[in-house]
Design an enzyme around this catalytic site. Structure first.
Site, mmCIF file in Angstrom:
data_model
loop_
_atom_site.group_PDB
_atom_site.id
_atom_site.type_symbol
_atom_site.label_atom_id
_atom_site.label_comp_id
_atom_site.label_asym_id
_atom_site.label_seq_id
_atom_site.Cartn_x
_atom_site.Cartn_y
_atom_site.Cartn_z
ATOM 1 N N LYS A 271 0.845 -1.213 0.000
ATOM 2 C CA LYS A 271 0.000 0.000 0.000
ATOM 3 C C LYS A 271 0.872 1.252 0.000
ATOM 4 C CE LYS A 271 -3.422 2.451 2.885
ATOM 5 N NZ LYS A 271 -4.338 2.352 4.053
ATOM 6 N N ASP A 276 -2.973 9.956 3.982
ATOM 7 C CA ASP A 276 -4.370 9.522 4.092
ATOM 8 C C ASP A 276 -5.152 10.485 4.981
ATOM 9 O OD1 ASP A 276 -6.753 8.196 4.159
ATOM 10 O OD2 ASP A 276 -6.040 6.473 5.337
ATOM 11 N N LYS A 283 -10.798 12.239 8.194
ATOM 12 C CA LYS A 283 -10.362 11.834 9.533
ATOM 13 C C LYS A 283 -10.385 13.056 10.449
ATOM 14 C CE LYS A 283 -7.045 8.211 8.145
ATOM 15 N NZ LYS A 283 -7.650 7.050 8.799
ATOM 16 N N ASP A 294 1.287 5.955 5.802
ATOM 17 C CA ASP A 294 0.341 5.045 5.151
ATOM 18 C C ASP A 294 0.915 4.435 3.857
ATOM 19 O OD1 ASP A 294 -2.070 3.815 5.603
ATOM 20 O OD2 ASP A 294 -3.262 5.289 4.500
ATOM 21 N N ASP A 353 -12.426 6.534 3.500
ATOM 22 C CA ASP A 353 -11.251 6.298 4.335
ATOM 23 C C ASP A 353 -10.806 4.832 4.274
ATOM 24 O OD1 ASP A 353 -9.200 6.923 6.019
ATOM 25 O OD2 ASP A 353 -10.428 7.074 7.834
ATOM 26 N N GLU A 355 -9.582 3.225 1.893
ATOM 27 C CA GLU A 355 -9.051 3.375 0.529
ATOM 28 C C GLU A 355 -7.972 2.350 0.191
ATOM 29 O OE1 GLU A 355 -7.933 4.941 3.078
ATOM 30 O OE2 GLU A 355 -5.772 4.744 2.839
ATOM 31 N N ARG A 357 -7.619 -0.852 0.623
ATOM 32 C CA ARG A 357 -8.053 -2.115 -0.002
ATOM 33 C C ARG A 357 -8.410 -1.910 -1.470
ATOM 34 N NH1 ARG A 357 -12.578 -2.750 4.509
ATOM 35 N NH2 ARG A 357 -10.994 -1.525 5.558
#
Ligand code: BES
Ligand code: ZN
Ligand code: ZN
Length: 508
Positions: A271, A276, A283, A294, A353, A355, A357
């Site tokens: 990833k 993020d 968030k 992230d 959020d 995201e 996956r």
């Protein structure tokens, strides 16, 4: 910092400080520590006897003996109880020594190989971990500091047993190369998010094989896909996550050919969310700055590839890193949107959020389609729920293939990077079925790490696959287990151990 192996007696090595050790509860010095102690007249034994120093993990005794040695300073580091000694303790012992050496602004440090031969830890393995520890603890991200951190110039490992020397030397080289590659990845994770956007990550990835010597560098090739190519591939997940940002997404594919042309590929998917914010499902502000890490899965996969190239591991490996910045804007994807993914499956978005996956699903499809890997491993800072479940001790591990999982568990035990399996039972699929499409991107409050893993499983198909959730282990707030605060480099050690099958490469 140069890490070297020298033969000889630590009493007569010229360095600014020598490092020896003590097992907790040993009562008196042993081995090289005993030899050093008799040369200086028994100060160490006295400190133990008087209770000044007990040999606990992290404990140190600093001495400046008036005579007896070629070096002016001694640091005795605690290794904990002998019965509990593992190779990883030899790595952990490096941090207190490095901290002392940095504080005193030393140039050369000479250390024994901690625990060589103790509790069944072979000298080669102890040397590997001790040198890895030296390399890892030298890492300091001081790019934006006016006053730079002090750099130690040489770290020597001293071996007096001529018979053990070749093994120790090979272990020291291995640990140093592995540590260098891990630090390369850690610097990427530390970078401020404005300095490392998707295209910057791609630029860094292009250099993943740089500086390794032509033999290794020539085996590395990097390809970067931009928006036009991703559009042609109908990579709906990557494109949607990247849409809200001014910095468009990328898909990085870095290949290392360590084996012959006919040998199968192993795919490492990481990833690469360079920041993020949560997107439209924004968030809260507290702690959002941490979301620069992230992309630690992506950096970890690239660092693993770099390590494999540096070590000459005989495998064909491809690291696939979808890179995107998850931002809210007028162009951003929304909750309620339905995406068509590269595989053709449709996904209903309930939270922008969740995201990671979406990026990984497309990257996994890309890896399977183009490389037909015999195994695929992904690593991602995927869920906050993983931190709740396993804290900062274990990586959350899930997979669809028992024998691959068994091998990863072995690699986990011998590398010292703990991973714990969570079940991907079919019952969890219910939580991510969508009314409007094939899947939805969140599975509710329960078992958040598993439903995220299950989502990915739907894109692994028949390929033997393992998912590693590193949300709790990729970044340490405080110093722990021999790691300074900051990016840990997890899961590079685990993956290199798995890929090297316990150390068959040239460097060992
Ligand atoms: N990057 C986060 C996960 C994360 C959280 C990593 C904390 C490291 C520390 C991920 O993209 C995310 O936001 N996940 C959501 C999923 C939820 C919306 C189902 C989460 O964990 O809250
Ligand atoms: Zn998120
Ligand atoms: Zn994320």
């Amino acid at each position: 910092m140069r890490i070297e192996c020298v033969s000889g007696d630590i009493r007569s090595v010229t360095a600014d400080m020598i490092v020896v050790n003590l097992f907790e509860g040993a009562g008196r010095p042993d081995g090289a520590t005993a030899a050093v102690d008799s040369a200086i007249g028994g100060t160490i034994a006295g400190a133990i006897r008087d209770g000044d120093f007990g040999g606990k993990v992290g404990e140190t005794l600093f001495l400046r003996p008036a005579r007896g040695l070629s070096s002016p300073r001694i640091l005795v580091v605690g290794l904990g109880k002998k019965e509990k000694f593992t190779a990883d303790a030899a790595r952990q012992a490096a941090l207190p020594a490095m901290k002392t050496a940095k504080k005193l602004k030393l140039g050369t440090v000479a250390s024994v190989v901690h625990g060589a031969g103790a509790e069944g830890v072979a000298p080669r393995v102890a040397a590997r971990f001790a040198s890895l520890g030296a390399a890892l603890s030298s890492f300091e991200y001081d790019r934006y500091k006016g006053e730079k951190g002090h750099r130690i110039s040489r770290w020597l490992f001293v071996e007096r047993d001529a018979k053990a020397l070749p093994e120790v030397r090979a272990g020291v080289t291995y640990g140093a190369r592995l540590g260098e590659a891990i630090n390369w990845g850690r610097a990427l994770v530390s970078a401020p998010p404005a300095e490392l956007r998707p295209d910057d990550l791609a630029r860094a990835a292009r250099k993943v094989g740089a500086g390794l010597g032509s033999g290794a560098s020539d085996r590395v090739r990097v390809r970067v896909l931009g928006v036009p190519e991703l559009t042609a591939l109908q990579a709906g997940g990557i494109l949607a996550v990247g849409k809200g940002s001014q910095a468009p997404p990328r898909l990085i594919a870095a290949e290392y050919r360590g084996a012959g042309k006919g040998e199968p590929w192993i795919a490492l998917v990481g990833k690469g969310v360079t920041f993020d914010t949560g997107g439209i499902s924004l968030k809260k502000w507290e702690g959002m700055e941490k979301m620069k890490y992230d992309m630690a899965g992506g950096a970890g996969m690239l660092a693993t590839l770099r390590a494999c190239a540096a070590l000459g591991i005989r495998r064909n490996i491809v690291a696939v890193v979808p890179a995107a910045e998850n931002m809210p804007s007028g162009a951003a994807y929304r909750p309620g949107d339905v995406l068509r993914m590269m595989s053709g499956k449709t996904v209903e978005i309930l939270s922008t959020d969740a995201e990671g996956r979406l990026l990984l699903a497309d990257a996994m499809e890309y890896a399977v389609r183009n490389y037909k890997p015999k195994a695929m491993i992904d690593a991602a800072t995927l869920t906050g729920a993983c931190i709740v479940a396993l804290g900062s001790v274990n990586v959350g591990m899930m997979g669809n293939d028992e024998s691959l999982l068994a091998r990863m568990k072995e690699a986990s035990a011998s590398s010292g990077e703990k991973a714990w399996e969570l079940p991907l039972h079919e019952e969890y699929l219910e939580q991510i079925k969508s009314e409007i499409g094939d899947l939805k991107n969140i599975g509710g409050a329960e078992a958040g790490t598993i439903t995220a893993g299950y989502f990915l499983k739907e894109f692994a198909g028949e390929t033997p696959w393992i998912h590693l959730d590193i949300a709790g282990t990729a970044w340490f707030e405080k110093e722990k287990r021999g790691y300074a605060p900051g990016p840990s480099g997890v899961p590079v050690r685990l993956l290199v151990e798995y890929l090297d099958e316990g150390g068959k490469s040239k460097a060992t």
